[in-house]
Design a protein around this motif. Structure first.
Motif: not given
Ligand SMILES: [Mn+2]
Length: 342
Positions: A306, A277, A287, A316-318, A279-280, A283-285, A304
């Motif tokens: 994706g 996880f 994999s 990703s998620t908000r 943070e970007s 959002e949070v990306r 998720w």
């Protein structure tokens, strides 16, 4: 499933390329080795075939991919919105490489969506969009770069293959196959890379440029993530790594710095599911990687936003980072048996 192009589709692709005078090659956001490798391989081949082409990517490419021939000519939408959108508007053929859906291009999606020129999709992710004039989709291929090699043969461009395009294809296959170790690698993959080496590709050089090209800050970031941020849920055979924006900034994070980190978590012997996880901005990306029979493509699709492949996916998620992690742990506990037995 394995699905080569039909002769009629090969003919269609040839005609589209022959009649195009301004070709745009696009790939997904946060471009990886396969995205850039396949895009630049096609760019080099098209140029050798006398065509005019430009590679346009949604956002910055990682430093460890900038050695490839043509990388300096790549246009980044995030940095040059007007110029790239003008190039797209003026183009008469668009390639979609290494992504199945225009939403994977982020802010480029509306620009591409309203563009009227024909599209050719070449990709190995599931469930491709159906609108392109030619869809070469094959989830059995280890990489899009391998598909570019096959496309090259169908387009009769074999005489154009040289060290430059060969290195790009090699890089895409190598990075997407975990250096030839994933189950998606077949005898055909090895035949193709053997042919690339015969055409002047120095495989040791490609490995060195991709893997031995780190900044000290990146190695320290990975050390910190593994030493302080790795969480192993033994009863669920799951490992999680998470990094906040503040932590990333502490190590002067650059695109691509956390590439492969999730695989380190998956390499723990009893771990069958690994999640990373990050943070970007807003959002949070995330994999996901799995071993065996646990389907992370489904996991990414269902909760998720994706998708991806059976054993490798992302989304990703908000939500806030903490909220996303809490929800993930809860979700995973419900599937603990499945993950343990996979
Ligand atoms: Mn790929």
């Amino acid at each position: 499933m394995s699905a080569p192009l039909k002769p009629s589709e090969i003919q269609k692709a040839r005609e589209l390329i022959a009649s195009a005078s301004r070709i745009v090659i696009t790939t997904h956001k946060s471009p990886d080795g396969d995205a850039i490798g396949s895009s630049l391989a096609l760019w080099n081949l098209l140029r050798a075939a006398g065509k005019h082409a430009v590679v346009i990517v949604p956002d910055e490419l990682p430093e460890f991919l900038k050695w490839m021939h043509g990388a300096k000519e790549i246009m980044v939408h995030q940095r040059a919105r007007q110029e790239t959108e003008k190039r797209i508007a003026e183009s008469d053929l668009v390639f979609m490489l290494d992504y199945n859906h225009l939403s994977r291009t982020g802010a480029l999606e509306p620009v591409l969506r309203e563009h009227k020129a024909p599209f050719i999709l070449i990709d190995h992710h599931r469930q491709p969009e159906e609108f392109p004039a030619v869809v070469y989709s094959d989830t059995a291929q280890c990489s899009t770069a391998q598909m570019i090699y096959k496309f090259m043969v169908w387009m009769d461009w074999k005489q154009h293959l040289d060290r430059h395009s060969g290195e790009c294809i090699y890089c895409g296959i190598m990075t997407d196959s975990g250096s030839f170790r994933f189950p998606s690698v077949t005898p055909e993959t090895h035949h193709i890379v053997a042919h690339l080496v015969e055409h002047g590709v120095d495989h040791a050089y490609v490995h060195r440029m991709v893997h031995d090209n780190n900044r000290e800050e990146r190695i320290r970031l990975i050390g910190y993530a593994l030493g302080h941020k790795l969480e192993v849920m033994d009863d669920c055979s799951t490992a999680i790594i998470s990094l906040s924006e503040e932590e990333l900034q502490r190590f002067n994070h650059q695109p691509g710095d956390t590439e492969g980190l999730v695989n380190q978590a998956l390499s723990i012997s009893h771990v069958n599911l690994a999640a990373f996880f990050r943070e970007s901005g807003e959002e949070v990306r995330v994999s996901f990687r799995s071993k065996g029979s646990f389907d992370v493509n489904r996991l990414a699709r269902e909760s998720w936003n994706g998708g991806g492949h059976f054993n490798a996916s992302g989304g990703s998620t908000r939500e806030k980072l903490d909220e996303a992690l809490t929800r993930f742990r809860r979700e995973i506990r419900l599937q603990a048996n499945q993950i343990r037995q996979s």
